[in-house]
Design an enzyme around this catalytic site. Structure first.
Site, mmCIF file in Angstrom:
data_model
loop_
_atom_site.group_PDB
_atom_site.id
_atom_site.type_symbol
_atom_site.label_atom_id
_atom_site.label_comp_id
_atom_site.label_asym_id
_atom_site.label_seq_id
_atom_site.Cartn_x
_atom_site.Cartn_y
_atom_site.Cartn_z
ATOM 1 C CB THR C 44 2.104 -7.081 1.645
ATOM 2 O OG1 THR C 44 2.404 -7.205 0.255
ATOM 3 C CG2 THR C 44 0.641 -7.353 1.889
ATOM 4 C CG HIS C 47 0.966 -1.570 1.288
ATOM 5 N ND1 HIS C 47 1.236 -0.255 1.034
ATOM 6 C CD2 HIS C 47 1.618 -2.274 0.323
ATOM 7 C CE1 HIS C 47 2.009 -0.158 -0.048
ATOM 8 N NE2 HIS C 47 2.270 -1.357 -0.495
#
Lengths: 345, 345, 345, 345
Positions: C44, C47
């Site tokens: 994450t 990202h």
């Protein structure tokens, strides 16, 4: 909020309770203050009133009694996020630590550090009550306030019934006290194919019928296992719910249960119980469950669903109501055994 | 037993069925011979009649169709121990191997080597039928024979509904064919707090009401997810039962389900289905279950319990009945879609 | 505590992160302040660094990134009861409401109102971090601090593996990213009879071997379903864990799973996925589970048990470590795909 | 097959067994004939040998004893479909009705009409044995034949351990007889974080160590609850497995178990047991399970998986082997208590 209020308190060791004038509780940052509208008397309250051995061990007077209620929020602490003044609520009165293994794995009702309001801390037999936000339960619109006042014992019944599969099951309930009576309606709502109540007292037998029992068994006149087997193709009940605490009833349960059946035990015996492990448990492959409190908060959602859908009607269970200052009459009525739930308003 | 009988058979590849005179089946040592009293037409029979791609792949004519029935035992093989001549029965028509991993771990309905009578072997659209003892189901006294004839599709409904918790749950059923309609009554009997049926056809909407749906949703006029969320405090249905096989309905199901909900799928789509795994499954933590047949025989006991306790009434589901020799009219009625269950007597 | 600290922050929409000097967070009454000792980079975080579409939708800069850490409590709020200064902790970074249906029924990881620290609020890529007491997890004595820093992704693996029965089961893991790699060791510790990893990248295949995979399958050279069926008596894997998000892998999973198998999906595909419901789900009776986060806190106790009993060794998973100020190199290493877990110290 | 064979039989009420020459059994159409290669002595066989009260009630001599074996099929009945001459097998010796509620709902091990070969019908302490096809279990290639001979008691252990969650759990086993000893290895293979054995006999303590117990507790010298709580952060064992039948051990189990723990009971006490329901069961929310036999056939697949994956090694459990004609020495060895499993070859 400041000022004084009335509260029904155990002031010193010994039987009875006293109506006192005390300060309105000051709330913590994560608590709310509730104006109590309705209260109900629990069997535990009767024990506290009578000052039985359990109470003598557990209570540390002075303490305000009571843990079943319905009320309105009148003040909220600065860290309260989900409730506001005017909300109508009841509450789970087991204040738990939220950190122990039980709390953090879905068994908060078995918290290692529980404080029960009305037992270990001040309860709801008062004009006002302080409760942590985490314990609040919003009463759905349309719920009868009388019913909202007895979510606690209703929750005991729901927790016990729902502790295993119920749909299409035959259910035997041992003991027609308020929780056993509530369990009748819950088991029916939960899809039981037949619900049998074993109860000897005519007053409670009658309440059992009103709560929807398919068959009342009078253990003083009938052989419980024979009746149960006669109603279950000779096999015995799929589910036995022990709500009497009575040694004879407990033994009848073991002789009335189907192989691989579930025996859920909520009633608290006052003495040790002797079992024949071989024939009672091992050969028939029985599962016995000790049941305590209510699931936080799975049980509460189940209660809402059963009440708001109209599947459970608690009206027959509420047999008496008294104003707070007639508390002595209320407690004596409870102790007589000829009562369902008793409200203090 | 020797002699001949009438049988409705697929004789060669192609549409339709033929009424033939054939020898009465000779039973094996562990089988019984049943005089068929009532039969019912399944969607599968309609596929066989129409000779759809699935039928073309699966069937090996000649074969006698039919797998839903009620009948009387007229002969028992020498190894049959638990049934006798005169017993009234129906049967699970999935003849399984009892040796594969699925059979031996409680999933016999997924047997690796299943033979379905009426599909892979001779079925019940005949005067007589041979069935292994292991597949028989004794019809309880007092059960309406019409209902006994449809235990097979009723079992599909019960298996789907009972594939997860139901008590106090909100249930959305997608598709009001016979199994979806039966599922309404089953979900109610299983303690659902609200049962919603999504169905566009007025004939079936009407049957849905008769079977007890709390709310019929017409997807041609209403937004299914909006209606469902409006009835579930904005959360979506706890349980979605897919019984239409329709791509649009399947998608509506994903937009109507609550986080952590159960989506049980019985309806067979004729095309691939595209899902957005992220928002449909992963982020909301959904469980999807493929459902097939009926549990052997957990589902059958559940059926008995629901019917003998009076919790489920299947009468509204049975909309037509024809004598065997009017089978063409019966099948055309089934294919019209304006029918619940059709009996052949 | 007052003063300033370094923090790795997303200051404006766009790729990258910036090292800023900001005020040390002020804690609320029920929070603690933690001095962060070790941090780890999650997918994450990559990202967020890359500013992918998900990040663009979700993040509201400025915000401090990071949600995997190990640290020491340096300050406690007045309402904190169970932790004290000096305690060594990590934390569940999903700050949940504790009032919604999901939170109150054992699914807090699916909270309707979750705030994720490091995504929606300030995270742990800083010198100090404020966390509510309810989110803290005490690191058991003897746990390697490196391991304590990756409880979050290790918890994803444990949650996925433990979402159904594992003992004696054959397990196929699709995708050898850090969570897939951790899942290998978890499945072994959870009693799986065989653990297979499908992964095409040699670097990750090698890590898979080190984490204990019984068989690495290279989908670029081998037919995954054939290999799996060859290792499972032709039946397919009992359990498939999807951790790649790759459409081809997802499809291979459906062709590699046993009838009635469990298919648990954690990997997030970037596109819609097309399934053949009949053969993928319904006929084989598959259960598909969407998996998200970690159970609060069942998963955490399972992690402790696996690590303290010596059943899981996370050392091979930690492949890189950098000082905080070399964060750019650290993130580039993560984006290269040739890394297990990367620590920032 | 015709001819005669040797068989170890109870010919008349009273202690001991006699070696007899009898006719080789004639098989039914759905049975196979097995040449027995290895046999093992069960505690039940010792009871039969000693002619204890249970045996006096249950057995109807003459009958051939023995229900643990490994052998080769030498003849198959005409209705047998899945086995052939030469197959190496063992068998579940509970011949069940396949029609009662228990059989048809996944609890065949609790069949209402069970016939146990070696108790109610002729068993395996003979050269040949007839067994129904439904009871056969094919021994996987590579399984040690010694191990194949003790699937029955190994299955008791697997069934008990696997009757609830095990992964990451602390397990206390009360009693180090053969099943208790096997349970040690099973619990380890099933992911238990710690396995403790309470056993007073040094011979069995030693076997317990060899089977992999993390801690042997000697109840004659140590306080079992204290030791268990010391090894479980003061909480008690998650899982207690009662395999001694001893009242003192049973009581220690209740004082050693964690709140909400599982107490699975296989050991058969010879006397009634007195429990304090309040503190033993209800307040701590304990689940008690009566355990019997082995699941048909979930347990058997679990056994195969544990043995073929190498997760369980049964070698230390097999402590003695004798030729059939030295059966008296074999039984005396068993009765001495200083033995694990004893094979008759």
């Amino acid at each position: 909020m400041t000022g004084t209020m009335k509260a029904l308190r155990k002031m010193t060791p010994g039987s009875g309770l006293e109506m006192q004038t005390v300060a309105i509780p000051q709330i913590r940052s994560s608590e709310v203050l509730i104006r109590v509208i309705k209260r109900a008397i629990c069997g535990t309250d009767l024990h506290i009133y009578s000052w039985d051995p359990w109470s003598q061990n557990r209570l540390k007077p002075p303490v305000t009694a009571g843990h079943e209620f319905y009320g309105e929020i009148v003040e909220v602490g600065p860290d309260v996020r989900h409730y506001k003044v005017g909300d109508l609520v009841t509450a789970e009165m087991h204040v738990v630590c939220n950190q122990c293994f039980q709390c953090r794995t879905g068994n908060a009702h078995l918290c290692e550090h529980v404080v029960i309001l009305g037992v270990d801390g001040d309860g709801c037999f008062a004009d006002y009550l302080a409760v942590p936000e985490l314990n609040l339960w919003r009463v759905p619109a349309g719920i009868n306030p009388d019913w909202a006042a007895i979510y606690d014992p209703f929750g005991n019944a729901v927790h016990t019934v729902m502790a295993g599969p119920t749909v299409g099951k035959s259910v035997l309930i041992l003991g027609g006290g308020p929780i056993g009576l509530a369990a009748i309606a819950v088991a029916k709502a939960a899809g039981a194919s037949i619900v049998m109540l074993s109860e000897v007292q005519p007053y409670r037998q009658d309440l059992g019928r009103k709560m929807g029992a398919d068959r009342i068994i009078d253990a003083s006149k009938e052989d419980v296992p024979s009746v149960v087997r006669g109603l279950t193709q000779g096999q015995g009940a799929d589910v036995v719910l022990e709500m009497s605490g009575h040694p004879a009833a407990i033994a009848q349960g073991f002789r009335s249960i189907r192989k691989s059946g579930r025996y859920s035990i909520l009633g608290i015996p006052s003495k040790p119980i002797t079992l024949e492990f071989n024939n009672d448990i091992i050969f028939p492959g029985i599962t016995i469950q000790g049941i305590n409190g209510r699931r936080m908060f799975d049980t509460w959602f189940q209660m809402d669903a059963m009440l708001t859908s109209g599947k459970v009607n608690l009206d027959p269970l509420i047999t008496h109501r008294f104003p707070m200052d007639q508390f002595k009459t209320a407690f004596e009525t409870g102790l007589s055994g000829k009562a369902g739930k008793i409200l203090l308003e």
